[in-house]
Motif scaffolding. Structure first.
Motif, PDB file in Angstrom:
ATOM      1  N   VAL A   1       0.828  -1.209   0.000  1.00  0.00           N
ATOM      2  CA  VAL A   1       0.000   0.000   0.000  1.00  0.00           C
ATOM      3  C   VAL A   1       0.866   1.264   0.000  1.00  0.00           C
ATOM      4  O   VAL A   1       0.618   2.205  -0.760  1.00  0.00           O
ATOM      5  N   LYS A   2       1.910   1.280   0.820  1.00  0.00           N
ATOM      6  CA  LYS A   2       2.732   2.491   0.949  1.00  0.00           C
ATOM      7  C   LYS A   2       3.501   2.802  -0.323  1.00  0.00           C
ATOM      8  O   LYS A   2       3.610   3.957  -0.735  1.00  0.00           O
ATOM      9  N   LEU A   3       4.065   1.754  -0.955  1.00  0.00           N
ATOM     10  CA  LEU A   3       4.837   1.993  -2.180  1.00  0.00           C
ATOM     11  C   LEU A   3       3.963   2.602  -3.276  1.00  0.00           C
ATOM     12  O   LEU A   3       4.364   3.561  -3.942  1.00  0.00           O
TER      13      LEU A   3
ATOM     14  N   LEU B   1       7.203   3.591 -10.443  1.00  0.00           N
ATOM     15  CA  LEU B   1       7.952   2.936  -9.362  1.00  0.00           C
ATOM     16  C   LEU B   1       9.410   2.721  -9.746  1.00  0.00           C
ATOM     17  O   LEU B   1      10.318   2.922  -8.934  1.00  0.00           O
ATOM     18  N   ARG B   2       9.653   2.314 -11.018  1.00  0.00           N
ATOM     19  CA  ARG B   2      11.036   2.100 -11.454  1.00  0.00           C
ATOM     20  C   ARG B   2      11.796   3.425 -11.544  1.00  0.00           C
ATOM     21  O   ARG B   2      12.951   3.525 -11.137  1.00  0.00           O
ATOM     22  N   LYS B   3      11.128   4.445 -12.091  1.00  0.00           N
ATOM     23  CA  LYS B   3      11.807   5.711 -12.347  1.00  0.00           C
ATOM     24  C   LYS B   3      12.000   6.531 -11.078  1.00  0.00           C
ATOM     25  O   LYS B   3      13.079   7.095 -10.842  1.00  0.00           O
ATOM     26  N   GLU B   4      10.970   6.599 -10.246  1.00  0.00           N
ATOM     27  CA  GLU B   4      11.007   7.518  -9.109  1.00  0.00           C
ATOM     28  C   GLU B   4      11.434   6.861  -7.798  1.00  0.00           C
ATOM     29  O   GLU B   4      11.985   7.513  -6.922  1.00  0.00           O
ATOM     30  N   LEU B   5      11.139   5.562  -7.629  1.00  0.00           N
ATOM     31  CA  LEU B   5      11.465   4.898  -6.363  1.00  0.00           C
ATOM     32  C   LEU B   5      12.497   3.787  -6.536  1.00  0.00           C
ATOM     33  O   LEU B   5      12.910   3.178  -5.537  1.00  0.00           O
TER      34      LEU B   5
ATOM     35  N   PHE C   1       4.669  -1.985   7.939  1.00  0.00           N
ATOM     36  CA  PHE C   1       4.422  -2.497   6.588  1.00  0.00           C
ATOM     37  C   PHE C   1       2.913  -2.608   6.356  1.00  0.00           C
ATOM     38  O   PHE C   1       2.189  -3.166   7.175  1.00  0.00           O
ATOM     39  N   GLU C   2       2.423  -2.074   5.226  1.00  0.00           N
ATOM     40  CA  GLU C   2       0.996  -2.133   4.897  1.00  0.00           C
ATOM     41  C   GLU C   2       0.806  -2.908   3.600  1.00  0.00           C
ATOM     42  O   GLU C   2       1.474  -2.613   2.603  1.00  0.00           O
ATOM     43  N   TYR C   3      -0.107  -3.867   3.622  1.00  0.00           N
ATOM     44  CA  TYR C   3      -0.383  -4.631   2.410  1.00  0.00           C
ATOM     45  C   TYR C   3      -1.875  -4.928   2.313  1.00  0.00           C
ATOM     46  O   TYR C   3      -2.609  -4.829   3.298  1.00  0.00           O
ATOM     47  N   ASN C   4      -2.293  -5.266   1.119  1.00  0.00           N
ATOM     48  CA  ASN C   4      -3.683  -5.630   0.896  1.00  0.00           C
ATOM     49  C   ASN C   4      -3.754  -6.533  -0.336  1.00  0.00           C
ATOM     50  O   ASN C   4      -2.717  -6.823  -0.950  1.00  0.00           O
ATOM     51  N   PHE C   5      -4.954  -6.958  -0.708  1.00  0.00           N
ATOM     52  CA  PHE C   5      -5.129  -7.858  -1.853  1.00  0.00           C
ATOM     53  C   PHE C   5      -6.155  -7.277  -2.820  1.00  0.00           C
ATOM     54  O   PHE C   5      -7.116  -6.619  -2.417  1.00  0.00           O
ATOM     55  N   ALA C   6      -5.950  -7.529  -4.105  1.00  0.00           N
ATOM     56  CA  ALA C   6      -6.869  -7.079  -5.152  1.00  0.00           C
ATOM     57  C   ALA C   6      -6.953  -8.168  -6.222  1.00  0.00           C
ATOM     58  O   ALA C   6      -6.074  -9.033  -6.304  1.00  0.00           O
ATOM     59  N   PRO C   7      -8.004  -8.146  -7.056  1.00  0.00           N
ATOM     60  CA  PRO C   7      -8.089  -9.131  -8.152  1.00  0.00           C
ATOM     61  C   PRO C   7      -6.913  -9.004  -9.118  1.00  0.00           C
ATOM     62  O   PRO C   7      -6.241  -7.971  -9.168  1.00  0.00           O
ATOM     63  N   MET C   8      -6.690 -10.040  -9.904  1.00  0.00           N
ATOM     64  CA  MET C   8      -5.627 -10.009 -10.910  1.00  0.00           C
ATOM     65  C   MET C   8      -5.915  -8.904 -11.924  1.00  0.00           C
ATOM     66  O   MET C   8      -7.081  -8.656 -12.262  1.00  0.00           O
ATOM     67  N   PRO C   9      -4.881  -8.217 -12.432  1.00  0.00           N
ATOM     68  CA  PRO C   9      -5.123  -7.190 -13.453  1.00  0.00           C
ATOM     69  C   PRO C   9      -5.684  -7.803 -14.734  1.00  0.00           C
ATOM     70  O   PRO C   9      -5.405  -8.959 -15.060  1.00  0.00           O
TER      71      PRO C   9
END
Length: 439
Positions: free
Chosen positions: A170-172, A195-199, A299-307
């Motif tokens: 979630v945080k990323l 995410l690749r470019k900035e983090l 650490f924060e995480y969650n779940f979502a359906p597949m893209p």
């Protein structure tokens, strides 16, 4: 033409090797069984029940058997975790060949059932008068339909599922400017680029090994999501040579080509996801216990359906990682075994499975059932999996499903990991190879 002939020869070699392998296992099983028979601590009339050998399912099995035996002293059940081996499938094959199978086994992968049926190793559950009423009261109609074998009969009781979903940091994602998980390919790739470019972190992480079962965690759930739940084969026909499979291969090829996913093997590099080096992972509900145990503070995480592909309509399906219960044809008390199977899949024991093993029973409308309300209130992350469990697919009924997934895995490596061929060519070549396997 030469390549087709070569594939047929390879296929025949695989089949001959497989027969030889099963024969050797059978001999070993017979020797093993004869050596152990004198040590049996139970006697007929009793039923022998094998469970999976992980500690959580053993706990469930022990509790179920204890209660059954207290209520049925005239037909006791003896519980034993499946004997150790390189894989549970090899142990079961050896037991079938040596006719040393238990009466009941509760961790059957549906992809093996059709092979067992051809070996006449399983009892047809339709022979029991209340089979239909038990199934229809517990399971959705599509789950029952998927579980039926090619001859139209039912040899496995649908039991549990572990839907594959997208776990995300979630945080990323928030740091990259996204308040929710990406739902489409475009959203996923846009987040990956930032995410690749900035983090300087990865968008996701997948095990790239060319193992047939690794495709349960990338190509197959993504293909099911893209296709609205269409599976790979039907009878001897290939179903996956279509736009959904090409879109899935193209999406996966893009994440590697653009360097959004690492290509290194994930066997000894630590947990990139929990270390905050990767934003997503395609996984099942078992990851909750692992994350809760090892996640760093905050650490924060969650779940979502597949893209899914852009413009996708309708529910998002995924691979359900189903495991079912079977009664072997060596059982001398089939009616009693059936009564025990029914007891195993009761509401009370389904709740037991949830609580002890964090695995979802294949029971419809669980979220609306008052018996399960307290569990889901205390385990809110399992709600997403219970909702997803309404839209899962298993494995097609075929004795060669491992070979089918191996063929797809070979093309996956060429097209996705190494970009050595186009997604269209990869799907076409995989379909061609699978048709030869099905001949």
């Amino acid at each position: 033409m030469q390549s087709l002939t070569r594939l047929k020869r390879i296929n025949r070699k695989i089949f001959v090797h497989y027969l030889w392998f099963v024969s050797v296992l059978g001999l070993l099983a017979t020797l093993f069984a004869s050596g152990c028979r004198s040590e049996k601590v139970y006697s007929r009339p009793e039923l022998l029940y094998w469970s999976a050998n992980n500690p959580y399912e053993q706990e469930v099995a022990r509790a179920v058997v204890k209660e059954w035996n207290e209520k049925h002293p005239a037909m006791r059940v003896h519980h034993q975790p499946i004997p150790e081996g390189q894989s549970s499938e090899e142990v079961i094959l050896a037991a079938i060949a040596g006719r040393t199978t238990p009466d009941i086994y509760s961790n059957t992968w549906p992809g093996d059932v059709e092979f067992y049926v051809r070996a006449k190793a399983l009892i047809n559950l339709d022979q029991f008068a209340d089979c239909d009423s038990v199934l229809n009261s517990r399971c959705a109609a599509d789950v029952v339909a998927q579980s039926r074998s090619r001859d139209g009969k039912l040899y496995q009781m649908p039991w549990k599922t572990n839907p594959i979903m997208m776990m995300y940091n979630v945080k990323l994602l928030r740091q990259a400017g996204f308040d929710k998980a990406p739902a489409t390919y475009s959203e996923f790739l846009a987040a990956a680029a930032k995410l690749r470019k900035e983090l300087s972190c990865w968008m996701g992480i997948i095990d790239i090994r060319v193992l047939w079962w690794q495709r349960f965690f990338d190509f197959y759930p993504l293909y099911l999501a893209a296709s609205g739940g269409n599976t790979l084969i039907s009878g001897d026909s290939v179903l996956f040579e279509n736009a959904s499979a090409v879109a899935t291969m193209n999406f996966l090829q893009t994440v590697y080509r653009e360097n959004y996913f690492p290509k290194q093997k994930m066997t000894a590099t630590g947990d990139f996801f929990l270390l905050g080096k990767a934003a997503t992972r395609f996984t099942g509900p078992w990851e909750i216990a692992h994350a809760e145990k090892f996640k760093p503070e905050g650490f924060e995480y969650n779940f979502a359906p597949m893209p899914v592909p852009d413009g996708h309509l309708g529910p998002v399906y995924t691979y359900g990682d189903l495991k079912n219960i079977v009664i072997f044809s060596t059982c001398r008390q089939p009616q009693a075994a059936w009564e025990f199977v029914k007891f195993m899949v009761s509401r009370r024991n389904d709740l037991r499975l949830l609580k002890a093993a964090s695995q979802l029973p294949l029971r419809k409308n669980m979220l609306g059932d008052s018996l399960f309300a307290d569990y889901f209130a205390k385990n809110p992350r399992m709600v997403a999996f219970a909702q997803q469990a309404e839209y899962v697919r298993g494995i097609d009924q075929s004795p060669v499903m491992k070979e089918v997934f191996d063929a797809i895995s070979q093309e996956y490596e060429a097209a996705v990991v190494y970009a050595a061929k186009s997604p269209e060519a990869a799907v076409r070549d995989a379909a061609k190879r699978v048709r030869l396997i099905l001949e």
